[in-house]
Design an enzyme around this catalytic site. Structure first.
Site, PDB file in Angstrom:
ATOM      1  N   CYS A   1      -3.881  -0.436  -3.861  1.00 46.91           N
ATOM      2  CA  CYS A   1      -4.806  -0.932  -3.101  1.00 46.91           C
ATOM      3  C   CYS A   1      -6.125   0.019  -4.421  1.00 46.91           C
ATOM      4  CB  CYS A   1      -5.304   0.346  -2.173  1.00 46.91           C
ATOM      5  SG  CYS A   1      -4.576   2.043  -2.326  1.00 46.91           S
TER       6      CYS A   1
ATOM      7  N   GLU B   1      -5.755   3.297   6.131  1.00 45.73           N
ATOM      8  CA  GLU B   1      -5.903   3.388   4.967  1.00 45.73           C
ATOM      9  C   GLU B   1      -5.844   1.701   4.576  1.00 45.73           C
ATOM     10  OE1 GLU B   1      -7.635   4.895   3.541  1.00 45.73           O
ATOM     11  OE2 GLU B   1      -6.637   7.173   5.333  1.00 45.73           O
TER      12      GLU B   1
HETATM   13  P1  NAD Z   1       0.047  -5.880   4.804  1.00 49.39           P
HETATM   14  O1  NAD Z   1      -0.876  -5.417   5.571  1.00 49.39           O
HETATM   15  O2  NAD Z   1      -0.048  -7.410   4.774  1.00 49.39           O
HETATM   16  O3  NAD Z   1       1.150  -5.363   6.453  1.00 49.39           O
HETATM   17  C1  NAD Z   1       1.112  -4.099   5.865  1.00 49.39           C
HETATM   18  C2  NAD Z   1       1.856  -3.894   7.012  1.00 49.39           C
HETATM   19  O4  NAD Z   1       1.385  -4.289   8.330  1.00 49.39           O
HETATM   20  C3  NAD Z   1       3.778  -4.511   7.104  1.00 49.39           C
HETATM   21  O5  NAD Z   1       4.264  -3.761   7.811  1.00 49.39           O
HETATM   22  C4  NAD Z   1       3.180  -5.944   7.649  1.00 49.39           C
HETATM   23  O6  NAD Z   1       4.594  -6.127   7.768  1.00 49.39           O
HETATM   24  C5  NAD Z   1       2.862  -5.127   8.924  1.00 49.39           C
HETATM   25  N1  NAD Z   1       1.232  -6.088   9.254  1.00 49.39           N
HETATM   26  C6  NAD Z   1       1.066  -7.195   8.782  1.00 49.39           C
HETATM   27  N2  NAD Z   1       0.418  -8.303   9.852  1.00 49.39           N
HETATM   28  C7  NAD Z   1       0.818  -8.054  10.998  1.00 49.39           C
HETATM   29  C8  NAD Z   1       0.241  -7.321  12.520  1.00 49.39           C
HETATM   30  N3  NAD Z   1      -0.123  -8.607  12.543  1.00 49.39           N
HETATM   31  N4  NAD Z   1       0.669  -7.004  13.637  1.00 49.39           N
HETATM   32  C9  NAD Z   1       1.285  -5.809  12.616  1.00 49.39           C
HETATM   33  N5  NAD Z   1       1.794  -5.296  11.798  1.00 49.39           N
HETATM   34  C10 NAD Z   1       1.173  -6.583  10.626  1.00 49.39           C
HETATM   35  O7  NAD Z   1      -0.019  -5.152   3.767  1.00 49.39           O
HETATM   36  P2  NAD Z   1       0.754  -4.810   1.854  1.00 49.39           P
HETATM   37  O8  NAD Z   1       0.594  -6.940   1.738  1.00 49.39           O
HETATM   38  O9  NAD Z   1       1.889  -4.588   2.795  1.00 49.39           O
HETATM   39  O10 NAD Z   1      -0.127  -4.640   1.389  1.00 49.39           O
HETATM   40  C11 NAD Z   1      -1.125  -4.260   0.861  1.00 49.39           C
HETATM   41  C12 NAD Z   1      -2.452  -3.929   1.655  1.00 49.39           C
HETATM   42  O11 NAD Z   1      -2.415  -3.198   1.813  1.00 49.39           O
HETATM   43  C13 NAD Z   1      -3.800  -4.430   0.982  1.00 49.39           C
HETATM   44  O12 NAD Z   1      -4.554  -4.801   1.520  1.00 49.39           O
HETATM   45  C14 NAD Z   1      -3.837  -2.445  -0.187  1.00 49.39           C
HETATM   46  O13 NAD Z   1      -4.924  -2.889  -0.678  1.00 49.39           O
HETATM   47  C15 NAD Z   1      -3.322  -2.314   1.149  1.00 49.39           C
HETATM   48  N6  NAD Z   1      -3.444  -0.677   0.846  1.00 49.39           N
HETATM   49  C16 NAD Z   1      -4.433   0.367   0.834  1.00 49.39           C
HETATM   50  C17 NAD Z   1      -3.011   1.296   0.434  1.00 49.39           C
HETATM   51  C18 NAD Z   1      -4.760   2.859   0.573  1.00 49.39           C
HETATM   52  O14 NAD Z   1      -4.450   4.090   0.931  1.00 49.39           O
HETATM   53  N7  NAD Z   1      -5.977   2.309   1.237  1.00 49.39           N
HETATM   54  C19 NAD Z   1      -2.740   1.785   0.489  1.00 49.39           C
HETATM   55  C20 NAD Z   1      -1.713   1.015  -0.137  1.00 49.39           C
HETATM   56  C21 NAD Z   1      -1.873  -1.144   0.129  1.00 49.39           C
END
Ligand code: NAD
Length: 541
Positions: free
Chosen positions: A327, A293
């Site tokens: 999100c 998501e």
């Molecule tokens: P993010 O993508 O920066 O991080 C999410 C997770 O991925 C973290 O645990 C992070 O450490 C990890 N991560 C970061 N880079 C990575 C890589 N290169 N390889 C593997 N893992 C990696 O997101 P965030 O800032 O924590 O959260 C915000 C984002 O999440 C927004 O884009 C938001 O829209 C989305 N979000 C979506 C939903 C949904 O249900 N659609 C819900 C909540 C948040």
């Protein structure tokens, strides 16, 4: 299955507490907040029964007071990640074979622990780690996670009871096997409930998990681990690692036993994960399940017949609660010319009434954004809007990171429907408004549909039923969660299963049976009671 067709307690949504001035819950959570705030915690990796302290640490600070330290956490090396995999796989056989009702009992107990003795800890840690005001913490770190746990247990039993028919002389049975390997859960900073749900939903269905929380949520992630341990989750079922996300991910995705990924976070990261899984496909023992998501660019469109105050309130709440870091947060708004000024003036008045600061002061509606990277990005877009001729900063527009990462809720009005802040996910308290000519309603619906790569949430406001139907059809693929005369945020487990398609994710609907189905691999068992003894069918004579 034990010796009975057990029924689980009927899931009902956890009531949201008010925390109104003078209420006992307000006093109690503030006491816990102070206790956490004025002490430090050292968070280890959790692998099997071990708490591993690597010595390579990072500090944890509240976004609203970034010089204050509330603890440290330890970073994993590659060997720890490998250990997490082998530990999970060692735990797998016993866990996968445990009766479902024993698994259910653990997660129901976890829900009750959060509803009771751990509620303040869950909320206070979320207020500190992610800078949520008490209401935002309560609906997330208490109620939503409780709902996930209780409703998922109920969905699990519905899945298990979904069985095929059987013809005369045979018995068809389906067993819902856990995936053959381990599941990798990667969680975002913005919802403690998502952090709890991603590893536990897979584990509930009998899987073993390696969980990597966001670096910006570890303080509250630790409380989730404490709850699961007290609830009796056996060692090795959920193993927790933090550190370099690329190293951790590469190590996990290189394993032939990688069986599924449960991700919530940004679109770009998810696409990178999908590519890595694709490149590794020959290694795996089974095709991995990929559930993600991701981002959103969520809209509100108001018809000229709508009520200006209602639209304004939906913008205020939908765009600015938790500083727009949902999100589902409204971030692009389409207002008809005849209504625009009235709506904008109401929103401006709301913004001017907001108090901003630490969540410890419960008068504050707005607290800080998560980290400096986010603050700088948002400040950059606000400055750009101040300079660009096709945009105007109509309200807000101030920011200050001297003590915490505070960005004033901001309304940009643009004359260009493709302006950068109409199309890019900013993930902060900034909403952009485009004003359309009233007679261009139907064209504007097309614009809403075509403007963004995302398809997560969206809302239409109208008092005219024909236009509600028109919007519902025209925007069929623009949002996985579509709201009529309501803000596009605030999905409740069991009521509004959540998720979107397009660049917003695989739409496997967190908090629903669809999601749990991704964590099982059904096996059909056909038994024939009296087996045939002659190959000849009657038509052969
Ligand atoms: P993010 O993508 O920066 O991080 C999410 C997770 O991925 C973290 O645990 C992070 O450490 C990890 N991560 C970061 N880079 C990575 C890589 N290169 N390889 C593997 N893992 C990696 O997101 P965030 O800032 O924590 O959260 C915000 C984002 O999440 C927004 O884009 C938001 O829209 C989305 N979000 C979506 C939903 C949904 O249900 N659609 C819900 C909540 C948040």
């Amino acid at each position: 299955m034990g010796k009975g067709f057990f029924q689980v307690p009927v899931a009902v949504n956890e009531p949201v507490r008010s925390y109104a001035p003078g209420s006992p819950e307000r006093e109690s959570v503030l006491k816990q907040y102070k206790e956490f705030y004025n002490s430090t915690v050292d968070v280890p990796l959790y692998i099997g029964s071990e708490e591993i302290r690597t010595g390579n640490t990072r500090t944890m600070s509240p976004p609203h007071d970034h010089k204050h330290v509330v603890g440290t956490y330890h970073l994993a090396e590659k060997n720890h990640v490998e250990k997490a995999i082998s530990t999970a796989l060692e735990a797998r056989e016993k866990w996968a074979n445990l009766s479902w009702e024993q698994r259910a009992a653990i997660f129901l107990k976890a829900a009750d622990l959060i509803a009771g003795p751990y509620r303040d800890k869950m909320n206070a840690s979320t207020m500190i780690a992610q800078s949520k005001n008490i209401h935002q913490a309560e609906i997330d770190a208490a109620c939503e996670i409780i709902d996930f746990l209780r409703f998922n247990v109920e969905y699990m039993t519905q899945i298990y009871s979904d069985q095929p028919v059987s013809d005369d002389g045979i018995w068809n049975r389906v067993e819902y096997r856990p995936l053959e390997g381990f599941v990798y859960a990667i969680t975002p900073f913005n919802f403690t409930a998502i952090a709890g749900n991603l590893p536990t939903s897979a584990a509930m269905m009998g899987n073993v998990v390696v969980w990597k929380p966001s670096d910006h949520q570890i303080f509250s992630a630790k409380v989730i681990v404490d709850v699961l341990k007290e609830a009796g989750l056996p060692d090795g079922v959920i193993n927790v690692v933090y550190g370099d996300p690329v190293m951790i991910t590469d190590t996990l995705l290189d394993s032939p036993d990688f069986a599924g990924i449960h991700f919530t976070g940004s679109t770009e990261v998810f696409k990178g994960l999908w590519k890595k899984i694709g490149n590794n496909i020959d290694r795996y023992k089974t095709y991995p399940r990929i559930v993600g998501e991701t981002g959103g660019k969520d809209f509100i469109i108001a018809h000229p017949s709508s009520n200006a105050k209602q639209v304004a309130t939906a913008i205020t709440r939908g765009a600015f609660e938790f500083q727009g870091q949902k999100c589902s947060a409204a971030s692009r708004v389409y207002l008809p010319k005849s209504l625009a000024q009235e709506v904008l003036d109401f929103v401006k008045k709301d913004i001017e009434s907001f108090k901003m600061g630490s969540p410890e002061n419960m008068e504050n509606f707005i607290t800080a954004v998560i980290h400096e990277g986010s603050f700088d990005k948002l400040a950059g877009f606000i400055d750009r809007a101040k300079a660009d001729k096709e945009a105007e900063v109509f309200a807000g527009g101030n920011y200050d990171k001297s003590k915490g990462y505070f960005v004033q809720p901001t309304v940009i009005v643009t004359t260009d429907p493709q302006y950068v802040t109409m199309t890019t996910e900013l993930f902060g308290p900034v909403v952009t408004v485009y004003v359309y000519e009233d007679q261009k309603w139907s064209e504007t619906l097309k614009l809403v549909d075509n403007t963004s790569e995302y398809g997560l949430t969206g809302a239409v406001f109208s008092a005219d039923r024909y236009t509600i139907e028109e919007a519902t059809k025209a925007l069929q693929n623009s949002a996985g969660n579509f709201y009529i005369n309501d803000k596009p945020t605030g999905a409740v487990v069991g009521q509004q299963p959540f998720g979107g398609a397009r660049a917003s994710g695989t739409n496997d609907k967190a908090g629903s049976m669809q999601n749990l189905l991704r964590w099982v691999s059904p096996r059909l068992i056909k038994e024939t009671f009296v087996s045939p003894t002659d190959y000849r069918y009657p038509f052969l004579g």
